[in-house]
Design a protein around this motif. Structure first.
Motif, PDB file in Angstrom:
ATOM      1  N   THR A 107       0.843  -1.199   0.000  1.00  0.00           N
ATOM      2  CA  THR A 107       0.000   0.000   0.000  1.00  0.00           C
ATOM      3  C   THR A 107       0.875   1.244   0.000  1.00  0.00           C
ATOM      4  N   GLN A 166      -2.722  -0.686  -7.547  1.00  0.00           N
ATOM      5  CA  GLN A 166      -2.089   0.627  -7.626  1.00  0.00           C
ATOM      6  C   GLN A 166      -2.721   1.395  -8.782  1.00  0.00           C
ATOM      7  N   CYS A 202      -0.147   7.796   0.395  1.00  0.00           N
ATOM      8  CA  CYS A 202      -1.265   6.947  -0.021  1.00  0.00           C
ATOM      9  C   CYS A 202      -2.376   7.780  -0.658  1.00  0.00           C
ATOM     10  N   ILE A 210       2.782   4.667  -2.241  1.00  0.00           N
ATOM     11  CA  ILE A 210       3.961   4.825  -3.085  1.00  0.00           C
ATOM     12  C   ILE A 210       5.094   5.425  -2.261  1.00  0.00           C
ATOM     13  N   GLU A 269      -6.901   4.244  -1.072  1.00  0.00           N
ATOM     14  CA  GLU A 269      -6.152   3.463  -0.083  1.00  0.00           C
ATOM     15  C   GLU A 269      -6.513   3.904   1.328  1.00  0.00           C
ATOM     16  N   TRP A 302       5.397   2.446  -8.026  1.00  0.00           N
ATOM     17  CA  TRP A 302       5.431   2.221  -6.578  1.00  0.00           C
ATOM     18  C   TRP A 302       6.629   2.935  -5.954  1.00  0.00           C
ATOM     19  N   LYS A 329       7.896  -3.384  -3.845  1.00  0.00           N
ATOM     20  CA  LYS A 329       7.551  -2.190  -4.612  1.00  0.00           C
ATOM     21  C   LYS A 329       8.621  -1.840  -5.637  1.00  0.00           C
TER      22      LYS A 329
END
Length: 217
Positions: free
Chosen positions: A68, A137, A78, A70, A82, A143, A205
């Motif tokens: 969850t 995403q 977020c 970036i 999210e 990410w 990520k």
């Protein structure tokens, strides 16, 4: 379109295979199990930035942040979908600039504000897929900036392996393939909304792997 039902299209992101899959998504609030709700020790905190339309995580708890938010300059940000998903589970408190927390009703209001890049239908898609264990995403948003040699903002990347002097890593090149393929389809008013990754306990990520792309119908 009813608010409790959304139609979507998934497109496999592989250069030699672009296969559309149609499915319906039902509102799954009532399907979330009580045991998935966070305990008090797992509640994270994030501070809302109205200009960005995102929140910076200021207190990170639990393992949920592996899939969850970036990462930018060592910080986690977020999106509103999210935030709302975690807030509904009781896993996140959203704070304003005075550290006063937003109510769930306040967060719902931000979710339907299109300036934050979301809407209720999109959130329903996100919530349903997350409840099934998928990793989600926003489409084309990396990410992590690892592998991108530039001071870039949060915008999506499209095009070839070089964008205005920005070198894009392999995963972002794959995103460009889907965008180009969708353009060739000439489908009116359809654009990718989310990148969807299969459940993966080893997800990273910096190297997320192959994904699907989801579009609202």
């Amino acid at each position: 379109m009813k608010l409790n039902q959304v139609s979507a299209i998934c497109l496999l992101r592989y250069p030699d295979s672009l296969s559309p899959v149609f499915f319906s998504i039902q509102d799954t609030v009532g399907d979330l199990k009580a045991e998935t709700l966070a305990t008090l020790s797992d509640i994270s905190k994030a501070r809302w930035d109205d200009e960005m339309g995102m929140a910076e995580v200021v207190e990170k708890k639990g393992k949920l942040w592996t899939t969850t938010g970036i990462v930018r300059n060592g910080k986690i940000y977020c999106s509103i979908e999210e935030i709302l998903f975690l807030a509904e589970l009781g896993a996140l408190l959203l704070l304003d600039d005075k550290d006063i927390h937003f109510s769930l009703k306040d967060i719902y209001g931000k979710t339907v504000d299109e300036k934050n890049g979301c809407c209720w239908e999109l959130f329903e898609v996100y919530r349903h897929l997350k409840s099934l264990g998928y990793i989600i995403q926003r489409h084309g948003v990396p990410w992590s900036m690892k592998g991108i040699k530039s001071n870039c903002n949060f915008d999506s990347f499209q095009g070839t392996s070089e964008n205005n002097g920005v070198i894009i890593d392999t995963e972002l090149k794959d995103s460009a393939v889907v965008v180009e393929s969708l353009s060739n389809l000439q489908v009116d008013e359809l654009r990718p909304n989310f990148d969807i990754y299969l459940p993966n306990s080893k997800f990273r990520k910096t190297s997320p792997g192959a994904s699907f792309s989801a579009l609202l119908d």
